[in-house]
Scaffold this active site. Sequence first.
Site, short mmCIF file in Angstrom:
data_model
loop_
_atom_site.label_atom_id
_atom_site.label_comp_id
_atom_site.label_asym_id
_atom_site.label_seq_id
_atom_site.Cartn_x
_atom_site.Cartn_y
_atom_site.Cartn_z
N TYR A 74 -2.17 -1.39 10.23
CA TYR A 74 -2.24 -1.59 8.77
C TYR A 74 -0.96 -1.08 8.10
CZ TYR A 74 -4.05 -1.21 3.99
OH TYR A 74 -4.23 -1.33 2.63
N SER A 118 0.86 -1.19 0.00
CA SER A 118 0.00 0.00 0.00
C SER A 118 0.89 1.24 0.00
CB SER A 118 -0.88 0.02 1.26
OG SER A 118 -1.52 1.28 1.39
N1 LIG Z 1 -8.85 -0.24 -1.56
C1 LIG Z 1 -7.79 0.50 -1.35
O1 LIG Z 1 -7.87 1.74 -1.37
C2 LIG Z 1 -6.45 -0.14 -1.08
C3 LIG Z 1 -5.33 0.69 -1.07
C4 LIG Z 1 -4.06 0.12 -0.85
C5 LIG Z 1 -3.94 -1.25 -0.66
N2 LIG Z 1 -5.05 -2.02 -0.67
C6 LIG Z 1 -4.86 -3.47 -0.47
O2 LIG Z 1 -5.44 -4.17 -1.54
C7 LIG Z 1 -5.81 -5.49 -1.12
C8 LIG Z 1 -7.24 -5.74 -1.54
O3 LIG Z 1 -8.07 -4.81 -0.88
P1 LIG Z 1 -9.53 -4.41 -1.37
O4 LIG Z 1 -9.63 -2.96 -1.25
O5 LIG Z 1 -9.86 -5.12 -2.64
O6 LIG Z 1 -10.37 -5.02 -0.14
P2 LIG Z 1 -11.61 -6.01 -0.08
O7 LIG Z 1 -12.04 -5.98 1.33
O8 LIG Z 1 -12.60 -5.70 -1.16
O9 LIG Z 1 -10.95 -7.42 -0.43
C9 LIG Z 1 -10.12 -8.10 0.47
C10 LIG Z 1 -10.44 -9.59 0.35
O10 LIG Z 1 -9.56 -10.31 1.21
C11 LIG Z 1 -10.31 -11.36 1.78
N3 LIG Z 1 -9.74 -11.81 3.04
C12 LIG Z 1 -9.67 -11.12 4.22
N4 LIG Z 1 -9.18 -11.91 5.18
C13 LIG Z 1 -8.92 -13.12 4.61
C14 LIG Z 1 -8.43 -14.36 5.10
N5 LIG Z 1 -8.11 -14.52 6.39
N6 LIG Z 1 -8.30 -15.39 4.23
C15 LIG Z 1 -8.63 -15.24 2.94
N7 LIG Z 1 -9.13 -14.10 2.41
C16 LIG Z 1 -9.27 -13.06 3.25
C17 LIG Z 1 -11.70 -10.76 2.02
O11 LIG Z 1 -12.70 -11.75 2.18
C18 LIG Z 1 -11.88 -9.91 0.77
O12 LIG Z 1 -12.56 -10.61 -0.25
C19 LIG Z 1 -5.59 -5.50 0.40
O13 LIG Z 1 -4.33 -6.12 0.67
C20 LIG Z 1 -5.54 -4.03 0.76
O14 LIG Z 1 -4.81 -3.79 1.93
C21 LIG Z 1 -6.30 -1.51 -0.88
#
Ligand SMILES: NC(=O)c1ccc[n+]([C@@H]2O[C@H](COP(=O)([O-])OP(=O)(O)OC[C@H]3O[C@@H](n4cnc5c(N)ncnc54)[C@H](O)[C@@H]3O)[C@@H](O)[C@H]2O)c1
Length: 251
Positions: free
Chosen positions: A155, A142
């Site tokens: 985080y 991130s």
């Molecule tokens: N959305 C943003 O702005 C953003 C920014 C920077 C980084 N990220 C990173 O991107 C990645 C995806 O995030 P997103 O925004 O799509 O979130 P999201 O919540 O839509 O998706 C995350 C997925 O991870 C799964 N998950 C959580 N715990 C789990 C576990 N124990 N076992 C298996 N699966 C599990 C959830 O069920 C979910 O489907 C994450 O690592 C997040 O930190 C997101």
Amino acid sequence: MKRFENKVAIVTGAGGGIGSAIARRLSAEGALVVVTDVNEEAAREVVKAIKTDGGEATVIAADISKKDSCFALVEKAFALNERIDVLVNNAGINRRGNLLSLSDEDWDISFTVNLDSMFHLCRAALPHMIAGGGGAVVNTASQWGLYPAPNHIAYNTTKAAVAAFTQNLARDYAPDKIRVNAVCPGEIHTPMLEAGVKRAGRTIADLDKLVPFGRIGKPDEVAALVAFLASDEAAFMCGSLVEITGAQAVA
Ligand SMILES: NC(=O)c1ccc[n+]([C@@H]2O[C@H](COP(=O)([O-])OP(=O)(O)OC[C@H]3O[C@@H](n4cnc5c(N)ncnc54)[C@H](O)[C@@H]3O)[C@@H](O)[C@H]2O)c1
């Protein structure tokens, strides 16, 4: 473009916003995609959509907070076609808070899901990749792991560790033709982001205004970057932390 023909790709968190976009993109480019998530129903929906589009994908539900589940997931994925070419460590959680407001459980689970899972999944997958002549790992870090946003100490620290893990792994396994890179997204419109925005009493339009590009990012835009990094086109990229932010600085 069919950059992943005859390749097997595992995408964790593939039921979520960014993960589902990555799974769809890799499949559109020819990969057999292992769609894995703790939310089996969401993963099934993604596989359904991929199949409707003519792609190949399979669900392997797994809770990657458990070491045994990580190893079982990789072995099931390997059994599909006796190879693993791409591992996208994308699953993550975001527990908001500062040092004194977070619970011990918030801290522990953040590391377990965001970092330890990558350790176990890579330990399970790399021997297969090395035996197969090489492979690509793409980790979702991130921007906040590089430049911390306030009130997200757990985080942000896990994501900084993901960046360090990525560079260490790349360094150690480049001689084995394993390329390891990380994407560092800014604000991307997904269920995780929507939950955070709601908690903070803000709207997506508020966030759009903070980005010099004029809007926050889309999951497909991160997926395009992940696909590039996982593909042979990125042959000399190894140990890179690639920001995708619309030029937004962390306030
Ligand atoms: N959305 C943003 O702005 C953003 C920014 C920077 C980084 N990220 C990173 O991107 C990645 C995806 O995030 P997103 O925004 O799509 O979130 P999201 O919540 O839509 O998706 C995350 C997925 O991870 C799964 N998950 C959580 N715990 C789990 C576990 N124990 N076992 C298996 N699966 C599990 C959830 O069920 C979910 O489907 C994450 O690592 C997040 O930190 C997101």
